[in-house]
Design an enzyme around this catalytic site. Structure first.
Site, PDB file in Angstrom:
ATOM      1  N   CYS A   1       0.906  -0.987   0.319  1.00  0.00           N
ATOM      2  CA  CYS A   1      -0.117   0.236  -0.077  1.00  0.00           C
ATOM      3  C   CYS A   1       0.718   1.314  -0.080  1.00  0.00           C
ATOM      4  O   CYS A   1       1.613   0.970   1.029  1.00  0.00           O
ATOM      5  CB  CYS A   1      -0.486  -0.405   0.862  1.00  0.00           C
ATOM      6  SG  CYS A   1      -1.766   1.801   1.364  1.00  0.00           S
TER       7      CYS A   1
ATOM      8  N   HIS B   1      -4.173  -2.468 -10.660  1.00  0.00           N
ATOM      9  CA  HIS B   1      -4.868  -1.166 -10.854  1.00  0.00           C
ATOM     10  C   HIS B   1      -5.946  -1.226 -12.063  1.00  0.00           C
ATOM     11  O   HIS B   1      -4.534  -1.388 -13.256  1.00  0.00           O
ATOM     12  CB  HIS B   1      -4.017   0.369 -10.905  1.00  0.00           C
ATOM     13  CG  HIS B   1      -3.505   0.452  -9.402  1.00  0.00           C
ATOM     14  ND1 HIS B   1      -4.325   1.080  -8.084  1.00  0.00           N
ATOM     15  CD2 HIS B   1      -2.739   0.147  -9.058  1.00  0.00           C
ATOM     16  CE1 HIS B   1      -3.815   0.917  -7.279  1.00  0.00           C
ATOM     17  NE2 HIS B   1      -2.328   0.088  -7.686  1.00  0.00           N
TER      18      HIS B   1
ATOM     19  N   GLU C   1     -10.806   1.134  -3.661  1.00  0.00           N
ATOM     20  CA  GLU C   1     -10.010   0.468  -2.978  1.00  0.00           C
ATOM     21  C   GLU C   1     -10.493  -1.149  -3.141  1.00  0.00           C
ATOM     22  O   GLU C   1     -11.151  -1.057  -2.661  1.00  0.00           O
ATOM     23  CB  GLU C   1      -9.084   0.643  -2.132  1.00  0.00           C
ATOM     24  CG  GLU C   1      -7.882   1.989  -2.046  1.00  0.00           C
ATOM     25  CD  GLU C   1      -7.161   2.140  -1.586  1.00  0.00           C
ATOM     26  OE1 GLU C   1      -5.961   1.154  -1.364  1.00  0.00           O
ATOM     27  OE2 GLU C   1      -7.021   3.139  -0.725  1.00  0.00           O
TER      28      GLU C   1
ATOM     29  N   CYS D   1      -4.917   7.242  -2.240  1.00  0.00           N
ATOM     30  CA  CYS D   1      -4.156   5.711  -2.488  1.00  0.00           C
ATOM     31  C   CYS D   1      -3.219   6.225  -3.379  1.00  0.00           C
ATOM     32  O   CYS D   1      -3.473   6.363  -4.276  1.00  0.00           O
ATOM     33  CB  CYS D   1      -5.060   4.754  -3.313  1.00  0.00           C
ATOM     34  SG  CYS D   1      -4.575   2.746  -4.101  1.00  0.00           S
TER      35      CYS D   1
ATOM     36  N   GLY E   1      -1.684   4.142  -6.688  1.00  0.00           N
ATOM     37  CA  GLY E   1      -3.394   4.243  -7.277  1.00  0.00           C
ATOM     38  C   GLY E   1      -2.912   5.350  -8.053  1.00  0.00           C
ATOM     39  O   GLY E   1      -3.407   5.363  -9.480  1.00  0.00           O
TER      40      GLY E   1
END
Length: 402
Positions: A189, A280, A335, A344, A347
């Site tokens: 993350c 993603h 997410e 994110c 992201g």
């Protein structure tokens, strides 16, 4: 996806020892303890005032003696000032105890009582995590099911995930693992790794510029603590090969999926698929609206349909993107395993990669998220993506393990 409330609750004791950078509304504080409790408790509330650009939640620290009692926190409120003001300390003590923040912080981080999980809550642009010092074991101290209960915002502490600082492997300094709010385990993350870096800095008492290596499910990650308090992270190379993202969409540019159509809820969306160690799906528009206005997106309705689409065998994170200029993008994210979040990091990295591949933006962009901006650079020379942004303490606490 976020879990619905359960009937299981955790009695959480916030900040049993120390709260650094704690904020409190001058009109709100703690409820008055009983006379017996007051005789047994020494409380110190520290109120440093910072600029409006820094966000923290009100907190309170206290010491417990032989009489069992708890001060109830009335509110966790944001407090900011236009300029830095002198530190205000308010103390109440019937035992005449003098306690410094440094001593309390050190004692808190060193505590190892059985049956209690000590944690520090951090956030990176509102993407919030429960950080656990797990350096004495290679296995997380709690199960995914327990993590999901702790992340519950009604019956637990409330967070987007629980992050564990474990011993390093294969020559790395540390290992990072994370359980999402639904109990699933992602590879890594981006916002979480910045919080992890600040957490390590506190555990190791690091000052100034420092970098270290972190083993994650997505591979090697190298964060660098900056002098200005931000954290710059080398996120590694983006993965574009469709089978490695993974996605079942047919590659249309070499082995990658770039500006490919996918039907979701009866609408054809144009998507680019990128992995930053986790999958993603990035979209800038659909057949109805070619240039998205991301504030108009109903994330709760469309997000799960992307996440669980059959074209994504490992599910996917989904970013909806609006282009302001060649160096300025805005995104909202759904997410995988956490739902709609305020930020994110991986992201934002995927968004810049996708924007470059689609010819919509350059390699160095400011990406606006609901929680604030991140600076993202995709180096043409190194082919690595670099993310720079903040990570801040919210509060310290302990919770009984059940």
């Amino acid at each position: 996806m976020a879990r619905s409330p359960t009937t299981t609750s955790f009695p959480v004791v916030y900040a049993p020892t120390s709260l650094l950078r704690c904020f409190c509304s001058p009109k709100r504080g703690v409820s008055t303890p009983t006379p017996q409790a007051a005789m047994a408790i020494s409380t110190t509330i520290s109120l440093p005032f910072t600029s409006p650009s820094r966000r923290s939640l009100a907190s309170i620290s206290f010491l417990r003696s032989s009489v069992s009692s708890t001060l109830q926190l009335d509110s966790l409120s944001k407090y900011s000032a236009r300029r830095r003001s002198p530190r205000l300390s308010v103390s109440a003590s019937s035992a005449g105890l003098e306690v410094t923040e440094k001593a309390l912080s050190s004692s808190f981080l060193d505590r190892r009582e059985s049956g209690l999980l000590h944690f520090v809550k951090y956030h990176g642009l509102g993407n919030d995590f429960i950080l656990v010092d797990n350096r004495d074991s290679s296995e997380p101290r709690i199960t995914p099911e327990q993590a999901a209960k702790l992340c519950d915002r009604n019956f637990g502490i409330g967070a987007d995930g629980v992050i564990f600082a474990l011993p390093g492997v294969n020559g790395t300094d540390y290992t990072m693992r994370i359980f999402n709010s639904d109990g699933s385990e992602p590879e890594m993350c981006g916002n979480g790794v910045r919080c992890f870096a600040r957490f390590i800095a506190e555990l190791e008492n690091l000052q100034g510029r420092h970098s270290f290596t972190i083993h994650t499910g997505a591979g090697l990650i190298v964060p660098q603590l900056q002098d200005n308090g931000l954290v710059k992270v080398d996120m590694g190379e983006p993965i574009l090969k469709a089978s490695d993202v993974p996605t079942r969409l047919t590659p249309n540019k070499d082995q990658s999926v770039v500006k490919s159509d996918i039907e979701v809820d009866g609408v054809a969306w144009s998507v680019t698929c990128v992995s930053m160690g986790n999958p993603h799906c990035v979209t800038f528009g659909n057949k109805i609206e070619q240039n998205l206005q991301v504030d108009d997106i109903n994330l709760a309705a469309i997000g799960p349909k992307f996440e669980h689409h059959e074209m994504f065998p490992a599910r996917t994170n989904t970013e909806f993107v609006q282009v302001f200029s060649n160096s300025h993008l805005k995104m909202r994210v759904w997410e995988r395993g956490a739902g709609a979040t305020l930020a994110c990091g991986t992201g934002a990295c995927a968004v810049v990669v996708a924007a470059v591949l689609e010819g919509r933006a350059g390699r160095n962009c400011t990406v606006d998220l609901p929680g604030g901006p991140l600076q993202i650079e995709w180096s043409e020379q190194a082919n690595h993506v670099y993310m720079t942004g903040p990570a801040e303490v919210v509060f310290y606490g302990s919770v009984p393990l059940q």
